[in-house]
Write a protein that holds these residues in place. Sequence first.
Motif, PDB file in Angstrom:
ATOM      1  N   VAL A  54     -10.954  22.231  18.543  1.00 22.03           N
ATOM      2  CA  VAL A  54      -9.490  22.199  18.544  1.00 22.03           C
ATOM      3  C   VAL A  54      -8.989  21.263  19.633  1.00 22.03           C
ATOM      4  O   VAL A  54      -8.071  20.461  19.402  1.00 22.03           O
ATOM      5  N   GLY A  55      -9.579  21.333  20.812  1.00 22.56           N
ATOM      6  CA  GLY A  55      -9.187  20.437  21.895  1.00 22.56           C
ATOM      7  C   GLY A  55      -9.329  18.976  21.495  1.00 22.56           C
ATOM      8  O   GLY A  55      -8.449  18.157  21.769  1.00 22.56           O
ATOM      9  N   ASN A  56     -10.415  18.644  20.812  1.00 25.54           N
ATOM     10  CA  ASN A  56     -10.602  17.272  20.339  1.00 25.54           C
ATOM     11  C   ASN A  56      -9.531  16.889  19.323  1.00 25.54           C
ATOM     12  O   ASN A  56      -8.993  15.778  19.370  1.00 25.54           O
ATOM     13  N   VAL A  81     -12.608  22.635  11.631  1.00 30.21           N
ATOM     14  CA  VAL A  81     -11.308  22.148  12.090  1.00 30.21           C
ATOM     15  C   VAL A  81     -11.047  20.858  11.318  1.00 30.21           C
ATOM     16  O   VAL A  81     -11.822  19.908  11.402  1.00 30.21           O
ATOM     17  N   ARG A  82      -9.979  20.865  10.531  1.00 25.81           N
ATOM     18  CA  ARG A  82      -9.622  19.705   9.713  1.00 25.81           C
ATOM     19  C   ARG A  82      -8.371  19.048  10.269  1.00 25.81           C
ATOM     20  O   ARG A  82      -7.408  19.736  10.610  1.00 25.81           O
ATOM     21  N   ASP A  83      -8.404  17.713  10.369  1.00 28.48           N
ATOM     22  CA  ASP A  83      -7.233  16.973  10.854  1.00 28.48           C
ATOM     23  C   ASP A  83      -7.081  15.698  10.022  1.00 28.48           C
ATOM     24  O   ASP A  83      -8.011  15.300   9.327  1.00 28.48           O
ATOM     25  N   PRO A  84      -5.922  15.048  10.073  1.00 32.72           N
ATOM     26  CA  PRO A  84      -5.678  13.882   9.224  1.00 32.72           C
ATOM     27  C   PRO A  84      -6.258  12.567   9.749  1.00 32.72           C
ATOM     28  O   PRO A  84      -6.116  11.531   9.099  1.00 32.72           O
ATOM     29  N   LEU A 104     -18.520  18.037  22.523  1.00 35.72           N
ATOM     30  CA  LEU A 104     -19.523  17.929  21.462  1.00 35.72           C
ATOM     31  C   LEU A 104     -20.926  18.201  21.978  1.00 35.72           C
ATOM     32  O   LEU A 104     -21.794  18.641  21.219  1.00 35.72           O
ATOM     33  N   PHE A 105     -21.158  17.961  23.264  1.00 38.27           N
ATOM     34  CA  PHE A 105     -22.439  18.319  23.863  1.00 38.27           C
ATOM     35  C   PHE A 105     -22.654  19.829  23.723  1.00 38.27           C
ATOM     36  O   PHE A 105     -23.731  20.285  23.326  1.00 38.27           O
ATOM     37  N   THR A 124     -13.125  16.720   8.451  1.00 32.38           N
ATOM     38  CA  THR A 124     -13.399  18.102   8.835  1.00 32.38           C
ATOM     39  C   THR A 124     -14.584  18.082   9.786  1.00 32.38           C
ATOM     40  O   THR A 124     -15.667  17.609   9.429  1.00 32.38           O
ATOM     41  N   THR A 125     -14.366  18.568  11.001  1.00 32.87           N
ATOM     42  CA  THR A 125     -15.443  18.717  11.969  1.00 32.87           C
ATOM     43  C   THR A 125     -15.849  20.184  11.935  1.00 32.87           C
ATOM     44  O   THR A 125     -14.994  21.068  11.987  1.00 32.87           O
TER      45      THR A 125
END
Length: 134
Positions: A54-56, A81-84, A104-105, A124-125
């Motif tokens: 979410v932070g990313n 977490v999906r973003d555009p 991500l680490f 989507t991550t």
Amino acid sequence: MAEYGNPAETDVRLPSLPQSARIARRMTQYVMLRHWALGPTLAEHAVLLVSELVGNAVRHTGARVFVLRAQRRPGRVRMEVRDPSRGLPCLMPVGELDVSGRGLFLVDKLSDRWGVDLGPRGKTTWFEMRVTDR
């Protein structure tokens, strides 16, 4: 949480604001401990990793909203977490004195698998963690 929905039942849209990380953490904890009755260590790790994703999304995508989704599959749980944005996150080497860039680490170290799926309207991550089915 009722105001946004349950990410284990539907896509939950959250505003791309720093305070949404707290909401996403609470939702993840609820899903892991109460909805799916999983252990506290797994829940703690999932909460931390969702917070990082979410932070990313909030810091790096320029999105107005992002989507949180939780899925239970045989032998594993998956958080998304999906973003555009179609910009891909990068796993960077982390030094022991680094104060940022660890997100991500941590995802890489604490999850069993993680990745990014590109779609026609963003990415989507996600990460997955193994669970014991009863």
